[in-house]
Design a protein around this motif. Structure first.
Motif, PDB file in Angstrom:
ATOM      1  N   ILE A   2     -13.224 -16.997  21.983  1.00 50.76           N
ATOM      2  CA  ILE A   2     -12.955 -17.465  23.338  1.00 50.76           C
ATOM      3  C   ILE A   2     -12.862 -16.242  24.238  1.00 50.76           C
ATOM      4  N   LYS A   3     -13.561 -16.288  25.359  1.00 53.67           N
ATOM      5  CA  LYS A   3     -13.470 -15.215  26.338  1.00 53.67           C
ATOM      6  C   LYS A   3     -12.640 -15.706  27.502  1.00 53.67           C
ATOM      7  N   LYS A   4     -11.841 -14.822  28.047  1.00 56.40           N
ATOM      8  CA  LYS A   4     -11.019 -15.173  29.195  1.00 56.40           C
ATOM      9  C   LYS A   4     -11.413 -14.273  30.350  1.00 56.40           C
ATOM     10  N   LEU A   5     -11.648 -14.887  31.499  1.00 62.57           N
ATOM     11  CA  LEU A   5     -12.024 -14.146  32.693  1.00 62.57           C
ATOM     12  C   LEU A   5     -10.867 -14.147  33.665  1.00 62.57           C
ATOM     13  N   VAL A   6     -10.641 -13.025  34.295  1.00 63.11           N
ATOM     14  CA  VAL A   6      -9.622 -12.926  35.332  1.00 63.11           C
ATOM     15  C   VAL A   6     -10.239 -12.144  36.477  1.00 63.11           C
ATOM     16  N   VAL A   7     -10.170 -12.707  37.687  1.00 62.79           N
ATOM     17  CA  VAL A   7     -10.652 -11.992  38.860  1.00 62.79           C
ATOM     18  C   VAL A   7      -9.619 -12.088  39.969  1.00 62.79           C
ATOM     19  N   MET A  23      -9.910 -18.269  33.704  1.00 63.76           N
ATOM     20  CA  MET A  23     -10.403 -19.416  32.946  1.00 63.76           C
ATOM     21  C   MET A  23     -10.962 -18.895  31.640  1.00 63.76           C
ATOM     22  N   ALA A  24     -11.009 -19.744  30.651  1.00 67.12           N
ATOM     23  CA  ALA A  24     -11.504 -19.355  29.334  1.00 67.12           C
ATOM     24  C   ALA A  24     -12.725 -20.202  28.993  1.00 67.12           C
ATOM     25  N   TYR A  25     -13.605 -19.608  28.217  1.00 60.26           N
ATOM     26  CA  TYR A  25     -14.778 -20.338  27.737  1.00 60.26           C
ATOM     27  C   TYR A  25     -15.216 -19.718  26.416  1.00 60.26           C
ATOM     28  N   ALA A  26     -15.921 -20.478  25.639  1.00 65.16           N
ATOM     29  CA  ALA A  26     -16.508 -19.971  24.401  1.00 65.16           C
ATOM     30  C   ALA A  26     -17.975 -19.660  24.689  1.00 65.16           C
ATOM     31  N   ASP A  38     -20.484 -27.517  32.174  1.00 63.61           N
ATOM     32  CA  ASP A  38     -19.044 -27.667  31.974  1.00 63.61           C
ATOM     33  C   ASP A  38     -18.311 -26.366  32.313  1.00 63.61           C
ATOM     34  N   VAL A  39     -18.838 -25.240  31.875  1.00 65.84           N
ATOM     35  CA  VAL A  39     -18.224 -23.945  32.190  1.00 65.84           C
ATOM     36  C   VAL A  39     -18.239 -23.731  33.703  1.00 65.84           C
ATOM     37  N   TYR A  40     -19.354 -24.055  34.351  1.00 67.83           N
ATOM     38  CA  TYR A  40     -19.451 -23.888  35.807  1.00 67.83           C
ATOM     39  C   TYR A  40     -18.410 -24.745  36.524  1.00 67.83           C
ATOM     40  N   GLN A  41     -18.235 -25.977  36.078  1.00 65.38           N
ATOM     41  CA  GLN A  41     -17.240 -26.852  36.706  1.00 65.38           C
ATOM     42  C   GLN A  41     -15.828 -26.298  36.513  1.00 65.38           C
ATOM     43  N   ARG A  42     -15.554 -25.706  35.359  1.00 65.54           N
ATOM     44  CA  ARG A  42     -14.244 -25.089  35.137  1.00 65.54           C
ATOM     45  C   ARG A  42     -14.056 -23.854  36.017  1.00 65.54           C
ATOM     46  N   ILE A  43     -15.135 -23.103  36.241  1.00 61.65           N
ATOM     47  CA  ILE A  43     -15.076 -21.964  37.164  1.00 61.65           C
ATOM     48  C   ILE A  43     -14.727 -22.463  38.559  1.00 61.65           C
ATOM     49  N   GLN A  44     -15.399 -23.509  39.007  1.00 65.68           N
ATOM     50  CA  GLN A  44     -15.143 -24.080  40.338  1.00 65.68           C
ATOM     51  C   GLN A  44     -13.686 -24.525  40.457  1.00 65.68           C
ATOM     52  N   ALA A  46     -11.081 -23.461  38.711  1.00 70.00           N
ATOM     53  CA  ALA A  46     -10.207 -22.281  38.700  1.00 70.00           C
ATOM     54  C   ALA A  46     -10.199 -21.605  40.060  1.00 70.00           C
ATOM     55  N   ALA A  47     -11.361 -21.525  40.700  1.00 68.90           N
ATOM     56  CA  ALA A  47     -11.447 -20.915  42.028  1.00 68.90           C
ATOM     57  C   ALA A  47     -10.668 -21.737  43.050  1.00 68.90           C
TER      58      ALA A  47
END
Length: 97
Positions: A2-7, A23-26, A38-44, A46-47
């Motif tokens: 799992i990768k976690k992004l923080v900005v 947000m985290a994604y595999a 699905d990852v894009y929707q989770r990015i949206q 989180a933003a």
């Protein structure tokens, strides 16, 4: 894995303390169009959450353009950090880039 992004999300000069989107994604999720969507929707999400947390409810209306710009900037940065062609394609289609 799992990768976690923080900005950091700097909202404007008036809101000088940045918020942080995470947000985290595999990486395997990006192997299909459905997973990338699905990852894009989770990015949206989180933003939006990050930017809304930085603005109180009264100012969301008053600073609607600030919020929209914040969300756009955070989504751009998270998509850039993931650096995946499928995700880039979805983002470009959504933003008209």
């Amino acid at each position: 894995m799992i990768k976690k992004l923080v900005v950091a999300a700097a909202l404007s000069v008036a809101f000088s303390t940045p918020g942080f989107a995470d947000m985290a994604y595999a990486p395997a999720e990006l192997s299909t169009e459905t997973g990338a969507l699905d990852v894009y929707q989770r990015i949206q999400t989180a933003a939006e959450r990050t930017c809304d947390d930085r603005l109180n409810h009264d100012s969301v209306i008053k600073y609607h353009k600030v919020r929209d710009r914040c969300v756009s900037d955070v989504v751009d940065e998270l998509v850039h950090k993931v650096n995946d062609p499928r995700l880039d394609k979805i983002h470009n289609e959504r933003t008209g880039a």
